[in-house]
Every structure is written in C-alpha cells, then in structure tokens.
Design an enzyme around this catalytic site. Structure first.
Site, PDB file in Angstrom:
ATOM      1  CE  LYS A 149     -27.764  -7.035   2.592  1.00 50.57           C
ATOM      2  NZ  LYS A 149     -28.279  -6.079   3.607  1.00 50.57           N
ATOM      3  CD  GLU A 186     -31.959 -18.618  13.247  1.00 49.10           C
ATOM      4  OE1 GLU A 186     -33.174 -18.936  13.212  1.00 49.10           O
ATOM      5  OE2 GLU A 186     -31.532 -17.590  13.773  1.00 49.10           O
ATOM      6  CB  CYS A 221     -35.754 -16.077  15.275  1.00 47.00           C
ATOM      7  SG  CYS A 221     -34.079 -16.356  15.873  1.00 47.00           S
ATOM      8  CD  GLU A 271     -40.638 -14.881  12.564  1.00 47.81           C
ATOM      9  OE1 GLU A 271     -40.368 -14.639  11.370  1.00 47.81           O
ATOM     10  OE2 GLU A 271     -39.786 -15.230  13.389  1.00 47.81           O
TER      11      GLU A 271
HETATM   12  O1  TXE Z   1     -35.917  -9.616   6.821  1.00 49.98           O
HETATM   13  P1  TXE Z   1     -35.039 -10.073   5.613  1.00 49.98           P
HETATM   14  P2  TXE Z   1     -37.063  -8.532   6.831  1.00 49.98           P
HETATM   15  C1  TXE Z   1     -38.497 -12.288  10.019  1.00 49.98           C
HETATM   16  C2  TXE Z   1     -39.558 -11.490  10.733  1.00 49.98           C
HETATM   17  C3  TXE Z   1     -39.692 -10.290   9.895  1.00 49.98           C
HETATM   18  C4  TXE Z   1     -39.526 -10.891   8.523  1.00 49.98           C
HETATM   19  C5  TXE Z   1     -39.101  -9.946   7.458  1.00 49.98           C
HETATM   20  O2  TXE Z   1     -40.769 -12.197  10.733  1.00 49.98           O
HETATM   21  O3  TXE Z   1     -40.928  -9.670  10.034  1.00 49.98           O
HETATM   22  O4  TXE Z   1     -38.520 -11.848   8.695  1.00 49.98           O
HETATM   23  O5  TXE Z   1     -38.032  -9.171   7.892  1.00 49.98           O
HETATM   24  C6  TXE Z   1     -31.118  -9.428   3.482  1.00 49.98           C
HETATM   25  N1  TXE Z   1     -30.701 -11.782  -1.053  1.00 49.98           N
HETATM   26  N2  TXE Z   1     -37.171 -12.120  10.550  1.00 49.98           N
HETATM   27  O6  TXE Z   1     -37.777  -8.459   5.539  1.00 49.98           O
HETATM   28  O7  TXE Z   1     -35.432  -9.368   4.369  1.00 49.98           O
HETATM   29  C7  TXE Z   1     -31.513  -8.146   4.178  1.00 49.98           C
HETATM   30  O8  TXE Z   1     -30.915  -7.043   3.545  1.00 49.98           O
HETATM   31  C8  TXE Z   1     -29.807 -11.653  -0.068  1.00 49.98           C
HETATM   32  C9  TXE Z   1     -36.664 -13.209  11.289  1.00 49.98           C
HETATM   33  O9  TXE Z   1     -36.518  -7.284   7.328  1.00 49.98           O
HETATM   34  O10 TXE Z   1     -35.033 -11.536   5.616  1.00 49.98           O
HETATM   35  C10 TXE Z   1     -30.987  -8.407   5.576  1.00 49.98           C
HETATM   36  O11 TXE Z   1     -29.578  -8.188   5.627  1.00 49.98           O
HETATM   37  N3  TXE Z   1     -30.056 -11.004   1.082  1.00 49.98           N
HETATM   38  C11 TXE Z   1     -35.262 -13.081  11.619  1.00 49.98           C
HETATM   39  C12 TXE Z   1     -31.282  -9.893   5.772  1.00 49.98           C
HETATM   40  O12 TXE Z   1     -31.426 -10.412   4.460  1.00 49.98           O
HETATM   41  C13 TXE Z   1     -31.281 -10.466   1.238  1.00 49.98           C
HETATM   42  C14 TXE Z   1     -34.610 -11.794  11.687  1.00 49.98           C
HETATM   43  C15 TXE Z   1     -32.547 -10.198   6.560  1.00 49.98           C
HETATM   44  O13 TXE Z   1     -33.629  -9.469   6.033  1.00 49.98           O
HETATM   45  C16 TXE Z   1     -32.267 -10.577   0.235  1.00 49.98           C
HETATM   46  C17 TXE Z   1     -35.200 -10.797  10.831  1.00 49.98           C
HETATM   47  C18 TXE Z   1     -31.926 -11.276  -0.947  1.00 49.98           C
HETATM   48  N4  TXE Z   1     -32.802 -11.428  -1.944  1.00 49.98           N
HETATM   49  C19 TXE Z   1     -36.457 -10.978  10.330  1.00 49.98           C
HETATM   50  N5  TXE Z   1     -33.374  -9.944   0.674  1.00 49.98           N
HETATM   51  C20 TXE Z   1     -34.627 -14.154  12.419  1.00 49.98           C
HETATM   52  N6  TXE Z   1     -34.667 -15.395  11.949  1.00 49.98           N
HETATM   53  O14 TXE Z   1     -34.059 -13.887  13.454  1.00 49.98           O
HETATM   54  C21 TXE Z   1     -33.104  -9.463   1.901  1.00 49.98           C
HETATM   55  N7  TXE Z   1     -31.830  -9.765   2.252  1.00 49.98           N
END
Ligand code: TXE
Length: 491
Positions: A184, A259, A293, A395
């Site tokens: 996904k 990660e 990140c 962050e």
């Molecule tokens: O990321 P999410 P978000 C950090 C960054 C950002 C914060 C929130 O600080 O501001 O995270 O970002 C899926 N079960 N990073 O909310 O939600 C979602 O659909 C399964 C760091 O946009 O973590 C997407 O495909 N999957 C980072 C993926 O998780 C779920 C990169 C990431 O989204 C889910 C991005 C669930 N319950 C944001 N909820 C890095 N480490 O590089 C969401 N998703």
C-alpha cells in the site's frame, strides 16, 4: 512539457488497484481526491479501498506464493530486472508523475527518486542470486545447514516523501526473496506505484505476485496489518503510526520492520572542511523540502565558528529558490499537503513562543501562476533555542532547522543523544580520531562522517530508539523476508 502534462492528466484520471495481475476498481467503487500539492488542487482519483479489496489481494498473493517462491532465483531476477529496465525507459514520465503527485522539484525526481527506484529493483534482483545458506560443521559429528525460506505473503506499507523510491526499497527485496506481496503506497502519493503496476504487467510478472491496494492508512493499511495471512510487515512512516502497527501485529507474532521518524543531529566541529560542511549541511537541511527522515534538522556548531557558519549557512539558504517544481531553477518545491504545511508553520510559531529567533524564512510562500494555491514554505533557520525544547525534540519534517552552539565534544554528544529518536547523525571534523570517537557514542543507526546521505545499498539502514525496529538494505532485507530453518545432519 505542457503537452505531456495534459496527456498525463487525461490518461491518469482514475488510479486503479493492482490485484491478481489486473488493474481493478475498488470493490466499493469509492475514490478519494488526489492532490497536486504545488497547485493545491485535486487532479486524479485514488481508490478508497477496504477490507474486501485487501482480502482479494491477500487471496491472490497466497495463491501465487507456491510457484513464485519455488521459481529459481535467476528467473525471478530476470523479471525484476525487466521491470528496472522499464523504469529507466520511462524515467521522464515517472519523474513528472512523482513531481506532480508529491510536490518535489522535477529535477530531483529525475536525478534521484526514479533512478533509485530502478537501482533498488536491480540491487535486490541480483542480490537474490547471490543469497546463500550458511553451513556449520560440528566437529566430525554433524553438519548443520540453515535454509532461508521466503516467509509467505508480506505487507509493504510506504510513505509519501519518497514515493517510488521507498515503495521499491520494500517490495524489491520481498519479491527477490521469493515472497509475494500486498503493498500500500501512501494515499497522498499513489501515482507512481500505479504506473509501476502497469510496468509489472508489461514485464510479465506472474499474476498475484505483487498486489497494490490503494487507500487510507487506517482503513486499507490497517486491514493489511490485521490480516492473519500477511505474516511480515515492512513499514516506513511516522512514529505514531509505527506504534499502532506494532501494537496490532505483535500479538499475531508477525515479523516487523519499522523505519520511523528522525530528528537528526548535524555536528560541526571547528576543524571541519568549512565550505564542504556548510554546503552539505544546507543540502541535508532542505533537500526534498526537508521531508526526508534523514534530514539534519538540528545543527550543532562549535562556538569558535558559530557566527561564521551561521552567516554562510543563511546566505546559501537564501539562494535556494522556492517555486514551481517543474521549473529547473527550483530547489524547494511544495510540501505534501495543506495539513502538513499548517503543521510545519505551527512548529515555526512554536519555535517563536519558545524564544527562538527566525534568522531567515518562517513564512508561507505564494508562488505566482499555476502554483498560486500551492503549499510552499520558505526554508527557515532558527537560533536561540536549547536542545530540550519541543522544537528540538519533535520531528517537524519540513524545511525548518535550528542552529545551536556548543563548546565541548562531551556537550555535543549529549545534545545529539537528547531526543527520543536515533535514526542518523552527521559529524564534520578533519580529526579522524575524534570522528570515530564521537561516532561510537552517538545513539543512531546511521552515522555519516564528512558527508550526508551517501548510500551504499549493502549497508544496514534503520534507526534506534523511536526511529524504528530492524534494519533494511542488503542481506538484512533479504533475511527479513525469509525465515531461517536449520537442518542438522548427524554424520
Ligand atoms: O505518515 P503515516 P503521515 C513522519 C513525519 C510526518 C508524520 C506523519 O513526521 O509528519 O510522520 O505523517 C500508512 N495501518 N513521517 O501521517 O500516517 C499511510 O497510509 C497501516 C516520517 O502522513 O505514518 C501511509 O501509506 N498503515 C516518514 C504510511 O502508513 C497505516 C515518512 C505512512 O503514513 C496506518 C512519512 C495504519 N493504522 C512521514 N496509518 C519517514 N520515516 O520517512 C497510516 N498508514
């Protein structure tokens, strides 16, 4: 370019799921709007998939597992290499799609994101050919050998900051190891994964080996994590989401690779190569709008050079053009969404409340023309804060960095280690003894000395503390998607 954009919009109006080799509508026929963040407008539709779609994807991955997992590695590799060739062939189209979907400068998508996606495919395709079992001779009594069996159906959930780059970083080792996959991509950046699914069809990837279900994290993503037949989850995203995924998956004893976020220290000692340190620190701060990140968002500078460094850093920051991602001069594109832009601006306000001074930036940018409603923020540099305040602990994930002076090595090590995160760190010094000494003491999974984001895909990649669990890259990734089975033969 304009013509290509129009064609792109006409053809790509509706993104489809990729299940059992077919491009299909979501079962509920529901779609979400997909925004171009540089324009602040929706430009395509993304499936709002639910448990029915995930169930179909898991069924097809389960059915495909036996033949894919027993196919000789060379044959699997040949198909994955073909996909890599197609990515290279479609570089321009994919880069444009990535830039439109994510907001990043087109030149960055062309030079980094898309080339890295094909590299990921090649790296793991060829790696799988060299992946071998270990054997142990136990005196003259027994021989043990350890088989590495593909785990089964893997769930790969990727974020929006480096969409195709991180999508392939997960699915390539999973497929190369012999797993079948339900993936996904982020609902905010689904386009290149959709284009990728077409390439898989063209390359002859057998039906069901890779399934891509688009949709919301707490719906489609959660359904993947909860599904009992998905036995391993590889996730990149926010720390809060990582916690939720871990809480769901742990009682089911799934393999987990997480990660998560970072708040990475960039330590600049007075004996550094000054020009290189400034130039690379600016890059580390603002590449991809600071939405990586690994970005170095807390910059600690030895007091002796603090003033000189600050001046040079600000000057180079001011030279970064914020603007239309399709313009070749642009160095800082749009943030991913309006909500994220507001979150980042909220952190800038917080920094002021905490007593910080904004040395440059701090505001939303209104770009003229087609990008007038886009989500742009000036690269922002803040000083006057201590390492314990929220601005320096949480962050932000945007083009915002803080500069702080330090006097001693012990002090900067303590500052660097003071957050709940431990992903990466950078050390600038020409004193090699010091560089190694500091590297040992920093609690991060990745340390760069006199460089930033210099990658060798064989090295373990991941974080300590709240930055994650497990490591990706090289053999670590291929091991993650396999289960060790030891066979002991008594002689
Ligand atoms: O990321 P999410 P978000 C950090 C960054 C950002 C914060 C929130 O600080 O501001 O995270 O970002 C899926 N079960 N990073 O909310 O939600 C979602 O659909 C399964 C760091 O946009 O973590 C997407 O495909 N999957 C980072 C993926 O998780 C779920 C990169 C990431 O989204 C889910 C991005 C669930 N319950 C944001 N909820 C890095 N480490 O590089 C969401 N998703």
């Amino acid at each position: 370019m304009a013509e290509e954009r129009d064609v792109f919009k006409r053809i790509m109006e509706k993104i489809l799921n990729y299940i059992n080799g077919e491009l299909v509508e979501p079962a509920g026929k529901n779609y979400l709007e997909n925004f171009n963040p540089a324009e602040g407008k929706p430009y395509s539709l993304v499936p709002d998939s639910d448990t029915t779609d995930v169930q179909q994807a898991v069924n097809s991955a389960r059915n495909a597992f036996d033949s894919w997992s027993t196919m000789p590695a060379e044959k699997r590799a040949a198909i994955l290499l073909r996909i890599a060739d197609f990515i290279d062939r479609d570089l321009d189209k994919l880069a444009l799609a990535e830039s439109n979907d994510q907001g990043k400068p087109l030149r960055l998508a062309r030079s980094v994101d898309i080339p890295r996606a094909s590299l990921n495919m090649r790296f793991f395709a060829t790696g799988a050919i060299h992946f071998a079992s270990e054997a142990y001779i136990t005196g003259n009594e027994a021989v043990n050998y350890t088989l590495r069996m593909p785990v089964g159906v893997a769930g790969c959930i990727s974020p929006w900051n480096l969409p195709l780059y991180l999508f392939t970083w997960k699915i390539a080792p999973a497929l190369a190891a012999g797993c079948t996959v339900v993936a996904k991509p982020s609902e905010l950046t689904p386009m290149t994964a959709f284009l990728f699914s077409r390439l898989c069809r063209e390359a002859g990837l057998p039906n069901g080996v890779l399934n891509i279900v688009h949709g919301l994290g707490n719906k489609a993503g959660q359904a993947i994590v909860e599904h009992p037949d998905v036995v391993a989850i590889s996730f990149t995203g926010g720390t809060a989401t990582g916690k939720k995924i871990a809480a769901t998956a742990a009682p089911m004893f799934k393999k987990l690779s997480l990660e998560l976020g970072g708040k990475n220290p960039n330590m600049v000692f007075a004996d550094c190569d000054f020009e290189k340190a400034v130039r690379t620190s600016v890059q580390a701060a603002f590449s991809n709008q600071g939405e990586i990140c690994l970005c170095g968002s807390r910059i600690f500078v030895e007091r002796k050079i603090f003033e000189r460094f600050t001046e040079a850093f600000i000057q180079q920051t001011k030279e970064l053009t914020v603007g239309d991602p399709l313009d070749d001069k642009t160095r800082i594109g749009a943030l991913i969404s309006e909500a994220h832009m507001k979150k980042v601006l909220g952190y800038i306000d917080l920094a002021k409340q905490e007593g910080g001074s904004i040395l440059t930036g701090g505001n939303r940018v209104r770009v003229s023309g087609r990008c007038a409603e886009g989500y742009f923020i000036e690269p922002t540099v803040i000083t006057g804060l201590n390492e314990r305040c929220r601005t320096n602990q949480e962050e932000i994930f945007g083009p915002v960095v803080t500069l702080m002076p330090f006097d001693t090595e012990e002090e900067v090590i303590q500052y660097a280690n003071s957050t709940p995160y431990g992903l990466s760190a950078t050390i600038w010094t020409e004193n090699l003894t010091r560089a190694h000494r500091v590297a040992v003491q920093i609690k991060s999974g990745i340390i760069w000395i006199n460089c930033w984001l210099f990658r060798d895909l064989r090295t373990p990649f991941g974080g300590m503390k709240q930055s994650g669990v497990g490591r990706e890259g090289g053999w670590e990734a291929l091991r993650f998607f396999t289960e060790a089975k030891n066979v002991c033969v008594k002689l």
